[in-house]
Design a protein around this motif. Sequence first.
Motif, PDB file in Angstrom:
ATOM      1  N   ASN A  61     -14.863  -8.752  14.600  1.00  0.00           N
ATOM      2  CA  ASN A  61     -16.206  -9.345  14.659  1.00  0.00           C
ATOM      3  C   ASN A  61     -16.179 -10.824  14.276  1.00  0.00           C
ATOM      4  OD1 ASN A  61     -17.469  -6.995  15.485  1.00  0.00           O
ATOM      5  ND2 ASN A  61     -17.869  -6.302  13.404  1.00  0.00           N
ATOM      6  N   SER A  62     -15.261 -11.177  13.397  1.00  0.00           N
ATOM      7  CA  SER A  62     -15.217 -12.547  12.896  1.00  0.00           C
ATOM      8  C   SER A  62     -14.773 -13.561  13.951  1.00  0.00           C
ATOM      9  CB  SER A  62     -14.279 -12.627  11.690  1.00  0.00           C
ATOM     10  OG  SER A  62     -12.975 -12.201  12.043  1.00  0.00           O
ATOM     11  N   VAL A  63     -14.149 -13.084  15.041  1.00  0.00           N
ATOM     12  CA  VAL A  63     -13.656 -14.019  16.059  1.00  0.00           C
ATOM     13  C   VAL A  63     -14.307 -13.784  17.415  1.00  0.00           C
ATOM     14  CG1 VAL A  63     -11.440 -14.122  14.857  1.00  0.00           C
ATOM     15  CG2 VAL A  63     -11.691 -12.625  16.853  1.00  0.00           C
ATOM     16  N   LYS A  64     -15.098 -12.751  17.534  1.00  0.00           N
ATOM     17  CA  LYS A  64     -15.719 -12.415  18.806  1.00  0.00           C
ATOM     18  C   LYS A  64     -16.571 -13.569  19.291  1.00  0.00           C
ATOM     19  CE  LYS A  64     -16.566  -8.129  18.942  1.00  0.00           C
ATOM     20  NZ  LYS A  64     -17.166  -6.782  18.717  1.00  0.00           N
ATOM     21  N   GLY A  65     -16.387 -13.912  20.569  1.00  0.00           N
ATOM     22  CA  GLY A  65     -17.127 -15.020  21.149  1.00  0.00           C
ATOM     23  C   GLY A  65     -16.441 -16.362  20.990  1.00  0.00           C
ATOM     24  N   ARG A  66     -15.421 -16.429  20.142  1.00  0.00           N
ATOM     25  CA  ARG A  66     -14.687 -17.689  19.931  1.00  0.00           C
ATOM     26  C   ARG A  66     -13.235 -17.597  20.397  1.00  0.00           C
ATOM     27  NH1 ARG A  66     -13.751 -19.420  14.917  1.00  0.00           N
ATOM     28  NH2 ARG A  66     -13.759 -17.335  13.973  1.00  0.00           N
ATOM     29  N   PHE A  67     -12.639 -16.429  20.257  1.00  0.00           N
ATOM     30  CA  PHE A  67     -11.233 -16.229  20.624  1.00  0.00           C
ATOM     31  C   PHE A  67     -11.159 -15.382  21.891  1.00  0.00           C
ATOM     32  CE2 PHE A  67      -9.194 -16.529  16.099  1.00  0.00           C
ATOM     33  CZ  PHE A  67      -9.841 -17.734  15.899  1.00  0.00           C
ATOM     34  N   THR A  68     -10.135 -15.649  22.697  1.00  0.00           N
ATOM     35  CA  THR A  68      -9.894 -14.872  23.909  1.00  0.00           C
ATOM     36  C   THR A  68      -8.421 -14.506  23.991  1.00  0.00           C
ATOM     37  OG1 THR A  68     -11.668 -16.038  25.080  1.00  0.00           O
ATOM     38  CG2 THR A  68     -10.083 -14.821  26.408  1.00  0.00           C
ATOM     39  N   ILE A  69      -8.153 -13.223  24.147  1.00  0.00           N
ATOM     40  CA  ILE A  69      -6.778 -12.761  24.302  1.00  0.00           C
ATOM     41  C   ILE A  69      -6.500 -12.505  25.776  1.00  0.00           C
ATOM     42  CG2 ILE A  69      -7.346 -10.309  23.994  1.00  0.00           C
ATOM     43  CD1 ILE A  69      -4.696 -10.049  22.411  1.00  0.00           C
ATOM     44  N   SER A  70      -5.271 -12.797  26.179  1.00  0.00           N
ATOM     45  CA  SER A  70      -4.871 -12.534  27.556  1.00  0.00           C
ATOM     46  C   SER A  70      -3.364 -12.321  27.579  1.00  0.00           C
ATOM     47  CB  SER A  70      -5.265 -13.687  28.471  1.00  0.00           C
ATOM     48  OG  SER A  70      -4.630 -14.882  28.085  1.00  0.00           O
ATOM     49  N   LYS A  71      -2.870 -11.808  28.681  1.00  0.00           N
ATOM     50  CA  LYS A  71      -1.434 -11.611  28.796  1.00  0.00           C
ATOM     51  C   LYS A  71      -0.986 -11.842  30.214  1.00  0.00           C
ATOM     52  CE  LYS A  71       0.250  -7.508  28.221  1.00  0.00           C
ATOM     53  NZ  LYS A  71       0.690  -6.109  28.180  1.00  0.00           N
ATOM     54  N   ASP A  72       0.251 -12.259  30.343  1.00  0.00           N
ATOM     55  CA  ASP A  72       0.875 -12.486  31.631  1.00  0.00           C
ATOM     56  C   ASP A  72       2.149 -11.648  31.640  1.00  0.00           C
ATOM     57  OD1 ASP A  72       2.244 -13.389  33.868  1.00  0.00           O
ATOM     58  OD2 ASP A  72       1.560 -15.458  33.620  1.00  0.00           O
ATOM     59  N   THR A  77       4.392 -12.710  28.193  1.00  0.00           N
ATOM     60  CA  THR A  77       3.724 -13.546  27.199  1.00  0.00           C
ATOM     61  C   THR A  77       2.277 -13.105  26.997  1.00  0.00           C
ATOM     62  OG1 THR A  77       5.124 -15.440  27.778  1.00  0.00           O
ATOM     63  CG2 THR A  77       3.094 -15.917  26.577  1.00  0.00           C
ATOM     64  N   VAL A  78       1.853 -13.107  25.743  1.00  0.00           N
ATOM     65  CA  VAL A  78       0.458 -12.872  25.404  1.00  0.00           C
ATOM     66  C   VAL A  78      -0.078 -14.141  24.756  1.00  0.00           C
ATOM     67  CG1 VAL A  78       1.026 -11.852  23.161  1.00  0.00           C
ATOM     68  CG2 VAL A  78      -1.165 -11.326  24.253  1.00  0.00           C
ATOM     69  N   TYR A  79      -1.338 -14.426  25.025  1.00  0.00           N
ATOM     70  CA  TYR A  79      -1.960 -15.656  24.544  1.00  0.00           C
ATOM     71  C   TYR A  79      -3.176 -15.337  23.674  1.00  0.00           C
ATOM     72  CZ  TYR A  79       0.698 -17.456  28.507  1.00  0.00           C
ATOM     73  OH  TYR A  79       1.709 -17.759  29.406  1.00  0.00           O
ATOM     74  N   LEU A  80      -3.486 -16.261  22.798  1.00  0.00           N
ATOM     75  CA  LEU A  80      -4.725 -16.193  22.042  1.00  0.00           C
ATOM     76  C   LEU A  80      -5.359 -17.575  22.085  1.00  0.00           C
ATOM     77  CD1 LEU A  80      -6.513 -14.298  20.307  1.00  0.00           C
ATOM     78  CD2 LEU A  80      -5.440 -15.348  18.299  1.00  0.00           C
ATOM     79  N   GLN A  81      -6.393 -17.711  22.888  1.00  0.00           N
ATOM     80  CA  GLN A  81      -7.139 -18.963  22.966  1.00  0.00           C
ATOM     81  C   GLN A  81      -8.182 -18.956  21.855  1.00  0.00           C
ATOM     82  OE1 GLN A  81      -6.804 -21.704  25.067  1.00  0.00           O
ATOM     83  NE2 GLN A  81      -8.333 -22.628  23.720  1.00  0.00           N
ATOM     84  N   MET A  82      -8.119 -19.952  20.995  1.00  0.00           N
ATOM     85  CA  MET A  82      -9.009 -20.012  19.837  1.00  0.00           C
ATOM     86  C   MET A  82      -9.881 -21.256  19.949  1.00  0.00           C
ATOM     87  SD  MET A  82      -6.373 -18.822  16.826  1.00  0.00           S
ATOM     88  CE  MET A  82      -5.476 -20.372  16.859  1.00  0.00           C
ATOM     89  N   ASN A  83     -11.166 -21.055  20.091  1.00  0.00           N
ATOM     90  CA  ASN A  83     -12.133 -22.144  20.192  1.00  0.00           C
ATOM     91  C   ASN A  83     -13.063 -22.126  18.993  1.00  0.00           C
ATOM     92  OD1 ASN A  83     -11.050 -22.764  22.759  1.00  0.00           O
ATOM     93  ND2 ASN A  83     -12.502 -21.397  23.776  1.00  0.00           N
ATOM     94  N   SER A  84     -13.759 -23.224  18.797  1.00  0.00           N
ATOM     95  CA  SER A  84     -14.735 -23.342  17.701  1.00  0.00           C
ATOM     96  C   SER A  84     -14.116 -22.894  16.380  1.00  0.00           C
ATOM     97  CB  SER A  84     -15.984 -22.504  18.011  1.00  0.00           C
ATOM     98  OG  SER A  84     -16.569 -22.911  19.226  1.00  0.00           O
ATOM     99  N   LEU A  85     -12.951 -23.408  16.100  1.00  0.00           N
ATOM    100  CA  LEU A  85     -12.231 -22.977  14.913  1.00  0.00           C
ATOM    101  C   LEU A  85     -12.957 -23.376  13.632  1.00  0.00           C
ATOM    102  CD1 LEU A  85      -8.638 -23.666  16.178  1.00  0.00           C
ATOM    103  CD2 LEU A  85      -9.435 -21.485  15.245  1.00  0.00           C
ATOM    104  N   LYS A  86     -12.832 -22.513  12.635  1.00  0.00           N
ATOM    105  CA  LYS A  86     -13.473 -22.710  11.342  1.00  0.00           C
ATOM    106  C   LYS A  86     -12.396 -22.761  10.251  1.00  0.00           C
ATOM    107  CE  LYS A  86     -17.352 -19.813  12.855  1.00  0.00           C
ATOM    108  NZ  LYS A  86     -18.147 -18.598  12.547  1.00  0.00           N
ATOM    109  N   PRO A  87     -12.676 -23.391   9.126  1.00  0.00           N
ATOM    110  CA  PRO A  87     -11.694 -23.407   8.038  1.00  0.00           C
ATOM    111  C   PRO A  87     -11.242 -22.000   7.624  1.00  0.00           C
ATOM    112  CG  PRO A  87     -13.394 -25.029   7.612  1.00  0.00           C
ATOM    113  CD  PRO A  87     -13.837 -24.249   8.822  1.00  0.00           C
TER     114      PRO A  87
END
Length: 120
Positions: A61-72, A77-87
């Motif tokens: 819940n703490s990352v929902k809407g900000r992080f996106t997981i994907s894989k190729d 390879t698996v990726y984690l796109q992290m947006n709107s990062l917080k401290p």
Amino acid sequence: VQLQASGGGLVQAGGSLRLSCAASARTFSSYDMGWFRQAPGKEREFVSAISRSGGILYYANSVKGRFTISKDNAKNTVYLQMNSLKPEDTAIYYCAAGNSSPRPGEYDYWGQGTQVTVSS
């Protein structure tokens, strides 16, 4: 299966990072993949997971809407796109291979971790 995480770094609050986790095995597509994180003095925390087909995604819940997981699967390879990062996202991030679950014990293989530091 050997996992190599990369892409961590220092970023200001509100910024973005993309983590990558490269797997050594050709059987990469047989595993669900997960991302966990661990901040100093805290337990390892589930962040996100993706099914082996890539069709089912899970997020804390703490990352929902900000992080996106994907894989190729072609690149193992698996990726984690992290947006709107917080401290509070500051932690060592680990990738893992196994059965997609919020429980670390469901994963059989772990990467070495990559440090993400978010400054305020």
